[in-house]
Design an enzyme around this catalytic site. Structure first.
Site, PDB file in Angstrom:
ATOM      1  N   HIS A  51       0.497  28.949  67.986  1.00  9.23           N
ATOM      2  CA  HIS A  51       0.558  28.632  66.544  1.00  9.23           C
ATOM      3  C   HIS A  51       1.769  27.774  66.121  1.00  9.23           C
ATOM      4  O   HIS A  51       2.495  27.815  67.118  1.00  9.23           O
ATOM      5  CB  HIS A  51       0.745  30.257  65.673  1.00  9.23           C
ATOM      6  CG  HIS A  51      -0.439  30.961  65.510  1.00  9.23           C
ATOM      7  ND1 HIS A  51      -0.481  31.945  64.517  1.00  9.23           N
ATOM      8  CD2 HIS A  51      -1.684  30.865  65.939  1.00  9.23           C
ATOM      9  CE1 HIS A  51      -1.727  32.451  64.635  1.00  9.23           C
ATOM     10  NE2 HIS A  51      -2.499  31.727  65.424  1.00  9.23           N
ATOM     11  N   GLU A  73       4.315  27.787  64.305  1.00  7.87           N
ATOM     12  CA  GLU A  73       5.808  28.424  64.328  1.00  7.87           C
ATOM     13  C   GLU A  73       6.212  28.719  65.820  1.00  7.87           C
ATOM     14  O   GLU A  73       7.191  28.463  66.006  1.00  7.87           O
ATOM     15  CB  GLU A  73       5.705  29.652  63.463  1.00  7.87           C
ATOM     16  CG  GLU A  73       5.218  29.644  61.996  1.00  7.87           C
ATOM     17  CD  GLU A  73       3.857  29.744  61.812  1.00  7.87           C
ATOM     18  OE1 GLU A  73       2.998  29.259  62.350  1.00  7.87           O
ATOM     19  OE2 GLU A  73       3.429  30.732  60.879  1.00  7.87           O
ATOM     20  N   CYS A 103       3.639  35.492  64.034  1.00 10.60           N
ATOM     21  CA  CYS A 103       4.604  34.565  63.893  1.00 10.60           C
ATOM     22  C   CYS A 103       5.850  35.106  63.370  1.00 10.60           C
ATOM     23  O   CYS A 103       7.061  34.945  63.201  1.00 10.60           O
ATOM     24  CB  CYS A 103       4.025  33.211  63.074  1.00 10.60           C
ATOM     25  SG  CYS A 103       2.952  32.255  64.239  1.00 10.60           S
TER      26      CYS A 103
HETATM   27 ZN   LIG Z   1       0.851  32.694  63.267  1.00 17.71          ZN
END
Ligand SMILES: [Zn+2]
Length: 168
Positions: A61, A63, A94
């Site tokens: 992801h 982040e 995250c």
């Molecule tokens: Zn995430």
């Protein structure tokens, strides 16, 4: 003393626009367009975008990518003075990584009603039992961040399956 014009430009929207550039890069690669930057003393020290398909990595992801980039650059797995700007409300994974990294402040754009962990499905940041607390601000350039996502999904729905993976 008055702040210099350059300094005045470096507000939350300035860094969210940088996160949006990252999101656009993800979209061009056929990934869900989410982007993030990590900021230390109003300077970008980490950048990342969503890439789970291309990297065959469920943890890729935006982040996580931005945190990794910043932590490597600063040579520290803790980022206690840093702020993280991300175009979409962080998910549980995250939010966990953000708390592990000891990020001081998170700024996000659009809400994620399906997986958002800042109140949309649960609020991990408000969990009193966790030993680190991060300030979280949502809704910065939310419309622009959300529009990028909805345009991506409606375009993907319109494409034939064979075209869906083609990069732009
Ligand atoms: Zn995430």
């Amino acid at each position: 003393m008055a702040e210099s014009p350059t300094r005045l430009m470096l507000n939350d929207e300035f860094f969210m626009r940088e996160a949006l550039y990252q999101a656009e890069a993800a979209g061009c690669l056929g990934e869900v367009p989410v982007g993030a930057v990590v900021v230390l003393n109003r300077e970008i020290v980490g950048r990342g975008f969503n890439s789970p398909i291309g990297d065959s990595d469920p943890s890729a992801h935006a982040e996580i990518a931005a945190l990794r980039d910043a932590a490597r650059r600063l040579e520290n797995y803790r980022l206690p003075e840093c702020e993280l700007f991300v175009t979409l409300e962080p998910c549980v994974m995250c939010a966990g990584a953000i708390l592990h990294a000891r990020i001081a402040r998170v700024v996000y754009g659009a809400r994620d009603p399906k997986t958002g962990a800042h109140g949309s499905i649960l609020d991990l940041f408000a969990e009193a039992h966790l030993n680190h607390h991060t300030e979280v601000v949502g809704g910065v350039l939310a419309e622009r961040c959300g529009r990028l996502l909805s345009a991506f999904f409606s375009e993907r729905r319109m494409k034939k399956p064979a075209e869906a993976d083609a990069p732009c």
